[in-house]
Enzyme design. Structure first.
Site, short mmCIF file in Angstrom:
data_model
loop_
_atom_site.label_atom_id
_atom_site.label_comp_id
_atom_site.label_asym_id
_atom_site.label_seq_id
_atom_site.Cartn_x
_atom_site.Cartn_y
_atom_site.Cartn_z
N ASP A 1 45.18 54.93 67.66
CA ASP A 1 44.26 54.84 66.53
C ASP A 1 43.61 56.21 66.35
OD1 ASP A 1 42.01 54.44 64.87
OD2 ASP A 1 41.89 52.33 65.43
N LYS B 1 37.50 54.83 56.36
CA LYS B 1 36.55 55.76 56.94
C LYS B 1 36.73 57.17 56.37
CE LYS B 1 35.35 52.22 59.54
NZ LYS B 1 36.41 51.23 59.38
N TYR C 1 37.11 49.77 69.27
CA TYR C 1 36.30 49.13 68.23
C TYR C 1 36.29 47.62 68.48
CZ TYR C 1 35.52 46.96 63.67
OH TYR C 1 35.08 46.15 62.65
N ARG D 1 53.49 43.55 45.63
CA ARG D 1 53.32 43.26 47.06
C ARG D 1 54.34 44.02 47.89
NH1 ARG D 1 56.00 39.29 49.42
NH2 ARG D 1 56.01 37.96 47.57
#
Length: 377
Positions: free
Chosen positions: A169, A194, A97, A45
């Site tokens: 972004d 993406k 988005y 983690r």
């Protein structure tokens, strides 16, 4: 090292004693220590060798000091919001988005933050909306799905004058085509799901920055909340980035040809692609990037035509998401922006005639023929 070469070689495993070229998948939750206080890895983690190699590559691609890899793009943005305190105010592009808007309103506002959404391509409006409690500006460029373009140098200048952080972004253009840190951004965000992954087979997100104090705080929140990218998914991203350059070149070549073709169709009323000279953001995008990417939005003559296309495409996939090898056709009204109120969607141009297409690697003639047969079905 040139960008294309960095994509191919940046994830290579240089120091493996076996001589393995590809980075191994360190599929382990923890790491053994041989002595008290011994350095190295502790718990996946916190850090993992496979993920660390990916983060190093992303930092190099974005010209950043450090990158953090998350389990999704939304996890990355969620962590970014932890930089703020109740009462802080942020400005954001109004054509974000839909998931980002949902996060800001449904979670950020619950936690005491406030947001104003505006057309950040209008720098005068951006400056006018700044308040004493404003702490940051969050920008997409080009935006999703209306393809607005913001002048990042101009936005960065305004942010510096008012001591604000600038977040960008960069999912649509990727570091292959645009580097917002070089233009004045403080943090770059990616949905690695993406174009970076490029194969529609995993979820990932990234934050990249140069300021060590910002990254120290982000990594603290990241370690504490646990939204880390798994070793196997990190490996998939390393593999996907190897072909990022060649994919982006072909996909934007296809996108320009398809956008020009769509303009000639009688059933298409508007084409939004930043690579078309008539696009209002064409000059700004050309000045601050190395290409226009592979995302097109277009409006057809009726909702009936839109539904006919969605129901009858055969090669093109009617699916949410973007950036993979396959061409995807998306209906923003019911998919990416379904959570926005109808009046708000339509005021931004997201109506029942708007379609978004993520152009893939297929032969563009096949894409055109598929749209033609679907429109006539």
């Amino acid at each position: 090292m040139e960008l294309q070469t960095l994509c191919v070689h940046g994830g290579i495993n240089e120091n493996d004693p076996t001589g393995a070229v590809e980075m191994p998948i360190y599929q382990t939750a923890m790491f053994r220590h041989h002595d008290i206080g011994e350095g190295g890895y502790d718990y996946s983690r916190q850090q993992n060798p496979t993920r660390e190699k990916l983060e190093q590559l992303m930092a190099k691609l974005e010209h950043g000091r450090e990158a953090i890899a998350f389990s999704s793009g939304m996890a990355a943005i969620t962590c970014l919001m932890e930089l703020f305190q109740p009462g802080d105010h942020l400005l954001a592009t109004d054509d974000l988005y839909g998931g980002s808007i949902r996060l800001f309103r449904g979670v950020g506002e619950k936690n005491g933050l406030s947001f104003d959404f505006l057309d950040t391509s209008d720098l005068g409006m951006l400056a006018a909306k700044i308040r004493p409690e404003t702490k940051a500006v969050f920008i997409e460029t080009p935006t999703n799905p209306m393809m607005q373009v913001t002048d990042l140098r101009g936005a960065a200048k305004i942010c510096r004058e008012h001591n604000l952080l600038l977040f960008v972004d960069n999912t649509f253009l990727t570091p292959y085509l645009q580097n917002p840190l070089d233009l004045g951004a403080d943090v770059v965000i990616h949905s690695g799901t993406k174009f970076l992954s490029g194969h529609n087979d995993t979820l990932a997100g990234f934050l990249v920055a140069n300021d060590p104090k910002i990254m120290e705080r982000l990594r603290y929140f990241y370690m504490s909340t646990g939204a880390c990218l798994a070793p196997f998914d990190s490996w998939l991203l390393l593999r996907g980035i190897k072909t990022l350059g060649i994919r982006m070149e072909r996909q934007q070549q296809n996108a320009l040809a398809l956008a020009q073709w769509l303009k000639r169709q009688s059933w298409v009323s508007r084409v939004l692609y930043v690579g078309l000279p008539e696009h209002p953001g064409y000059a700004v995008n050309a000045d601050q990037s190395r290409g226009a990417g592979a995302m097109i939005s277009f409006e057809v003559d009726s909702s009936t035509t839109a539904l006919r296309l969605l129901r009858n495409v055969q090669l093109i996939l009617f699916a949410e998401s973007l950036g993979g090898t396959e061409t995807l056709l998306t209906y923003p009204m019911t998919q990416t922006h379904a959570d926005l109120p109808k009046e708000e969607r339509e005021a931004r141009g997201i109506n029942d005639r708007l379609l978004r297409i993520s152009v893939g690697l297929e032969d563009v003639n096949d894409l055109e023929n598929d749209l033609l047969q679907a429109e006539k079905a």
